[in-house]
Design an enzyme around this catalytic site. Structure first.
Site, PDB file in Angstrom:
ATOM      1  N   ASP A 165      38.622 -36.404 -17.754  1.00 18.87           N
ATOM      2  CA  ASP A 165      39.845 -36.957 -17.268  1.00 18.87           C
ATOM      3  C   ASP A 165      39.276 -37.221 -15.681  1.00 18.87           C
ATOM      4  O   ASP A 165      38.409 -36.454 -15.190  1.00 18.87           O
ATOM      5  CB  ASP A 165      41.159 -36.087 -17.296  1.00 18.87           C
ATOM      6  N   CYS A 190      41.327 -59.748 -16.788  1.00 20.49           N
ATOM      7  CA  CYS A 190      40.046 -60.525 -16.853  1.00 20.49           C
ATOM      8  C   CYS A 190      40.579 -61.868 -17.790  1.00 20.49           C
ATOM      9  O   CYS A 190      40.061 -63.025 -17.380  1.00 20.49           O
ATOM     10  CB  CYS A 190      39.163 -59.811 -17.232  1.00 20.49           C
ATOM     11  N   HIS A 217      42.669 -53.069 -15.330  1.00 21.18           N
ATOM     12  CA  HIS A 217      41.384 -53.541 -15.953  1.00 21.18           C
ATOM     13  C   HIS A 217      40.615 -52.255 -15.663  1.00 21.18           C
ATOM     14  O   HIS A 217      39.605 -52.223 -16.570  1.00 21.18           O
ATOM     15  CB  HIS A 217      41.206 -54.398 -14.656  1.00 21.18           C
ATOM     16  N   ASP A 246      47.452 -30.049 -17.229  1.00 22.92           N
ATOM     17  CA  ASP A 246      46.613 -29.145 -16.275  1.00 22.92           C
ATOM     18  C   ASP A 246      47.387 -27.846 -16.251  1.00 22.92           C
ATOM     19  O   ASP A 246      48.659 -28.084 -15.821  1.00 22.92           O
ATOM     20  CB  ASP A 246      45.949 -29.812 -15.150  1.00 22.92           C
ATOM     21  N   CYS A 273      40.283 -57.415 -21.099  1.00 23.00           N
ATOM     22  CA  CYS A 273      41.567 -56.984 -20.671  1.00 23.00           C
ATOM     23  C   CYS A 273      42.513 -58.001 -20.243  1.00 23.00           C
ATOM     24  O   CYS A 273      41.938 -58.911 -19.824  1.00 23.00           O
ATOM     25  CB  CYS A 273      41.451 -55.878 -19.548  1.00 23.00           C
ATOM     26  N   CYS A 295      34.800 -58.397 -20.152  1.00 23.89           N
ATOM     27  CA  CYS A 295      35.898 -57.573 -20.457  1.00 23.89           C
ATOM     28  C   CYS A 295      37.235 -58.650 -20.891  1.00 23.89           C
ATOM     29  O   CYS A 295      37.550 -59.608 -20.662  1.00 23.89           O
ATOM     30  CB  CYS A 295      36.412 -57.059 -19.029  1.00 23.89           C
TER      31      CYS A 295
END
Length: 372
Positions: free
Chosen positions: A270, A313, A339, A90, A310, A308
């Site tokens: 983003d 999890c 997560h 940015d 991930c 999930c």
């Protein structure tokens, strides 16, 4: 940069962006690594667990600390951080606007004081590009004149006038530098402004999209307006943006925001929301938000989100994550952030698949049905 549209479903797009460092499949959510680091995660988390092809770093913050010349000496962002994929930087205009209580936009740039030590600085269109050349990012955002909403028509008109003038100066400077061998593999995006006023958005979009930029962003939203106003503004603005270049909506947002704006033709996003909310105890799931600090999770043996995959999890219960949060254990921040970002990035993969299979509308209905 190479850009290809792989599929379209309504206005929703699945595209491929090829930079010097990675292949980015859109729609894409870019984790925010403001100071060259996604808070609480290391590069192994980003690469092996999240499989993130692009992250965002911030010009304002890297310029102030450790300094863009230091980053340049240490291999630019890729060498310094050891993240080998793509970086988007940015311009720092938003931070100069939001973090400094003495920020002063002027005709030729933005004067501001450092939030770290109060020292005075001045960002010009050329200076922020020079900083980003030192950082070596794959996508550079140009300096724009951002205004908070609500704003007067007079202030928005000044913002557009400055943003267009700075965009012309930026693209001329960048293309001239590329002729000299500077920033050859770096791409440059302009930022459309105009608040929620259609006349101003059209004017800004048409003026900027007539210039030789590699992509275009919609800026100046999620700064005080209602969600519906943001969606309407995006839907109106995208029609003036070229179809053969990436479309980036800056600083947005919730999972719902992503779904709604993908439907309106946006490719890139983003936001600090998944990382910041994770640190504060709010976790995103397929059925909505979950406040893990709640006492009802003290003995809950279920994972955060049964759908999930991930590592958090797959390994830990809500009870354990609740305990870590209440104990302010450092490992909580990493597990919760993994997560939330996994959820966001996996959501983008699911959306992309739905677009390619021409079932985005069905996917959107199911997305909201789970949340009800």
């Amino acid at each position: 940069m190479e850009f290809r549209i792989d599929a379209v479903c309504g206005h929703a797009r699945a595209c491929t962006i090829q930079t010097a460092h990675s292949t980015i499949k859109t729609p894409v959510f870019m984790p925010v690594g403001t100071v060259g680091s996604v808070k609480s995660l290391d590069m192994h988390d980003l690469l092996a667990t999240l499989e993130a092809e692009i992250i965002l770093a911030n010009t304002y913050h890297m310029y102030l600390r450790p300094g863009d010349t230091t980053v340049a000496k240490l291999g630019k962002l890729h060498g310094f951080t050891k993240y080998p994929k793509s970086f988007l930087t940015d311009s720092g205009g938003f931070q100069a606007f939001s973090l400094s209580d003495k920020s002063k936009p002027k005709t030729d740039g933005i004067e501001f004081r450092s939030h770290i030590d109060g020292s005075k600085h001045f960002f010009t269109p050329k200076k922020v590009l020079d900083i980003q050349y030192n950082l070596g990012s794959d996508i550079m955002m140009i300096l724009d004149d951002l205004v908070a909403l609500p704003a007067t028509k007079e202030r928005i008109a000044v913002s557009i006038e400055r943003t267009t003038a700075w965009a012309k100066e930026s693209i001329e400077y960048h293309r001239a530098n590329q002729q000299k061998g500077i920033g050859v593999d770096q791409n440059i995006f302009a930022i459309i402004q105009g608040g929620i006023d259609r006349e101003f958005r059209k004017k800004s979009a048409e003026e900027l999209c007539a210039l030789d930029y590699d992509g275009f962003a919609i800026g100046g939203l999620s700064v005080g307006e209602l969600s519906g106003e943001m969606y309407d503004t995006v839907e109106y603005t995208t029609q003036f943006m070229p179809a053969d270049k990436p479309r980036y909506l800056m600083g947005v947002g919730t999972p719902e925001d992503l779904i709604e704006n993908i439907e309106r033709g946006v490719d890139m996003f983003d936001c600090v929301m998944p990382t910041r909310n994770a640190r504060n105890g709010t976790l995103f799931t397929s059925f909505g938000k979950l406040n893990i600090k709640g006492a009802k999770y003290k003995e809950d043996e279920n994972p955060i989100d049964p759908e999930c995959n991930c590592p958090t999890c797959q390994t830990h219960s809500r009870a354990y994550i609740n305990h870590l949060f209440r104990a302010r254990e450092i490992s909580y921040f990493r597990l919760a952030t993994i997560h939330n970002l996994f959820y966001y990035l996996h959501l983008m993969k699911e959306v992309r698949e739905a677009i390619i299979e021409n079932r985005f509308a069905e996917f959107k209905r199911e997305f909201y049905a789970k949340r009800s």
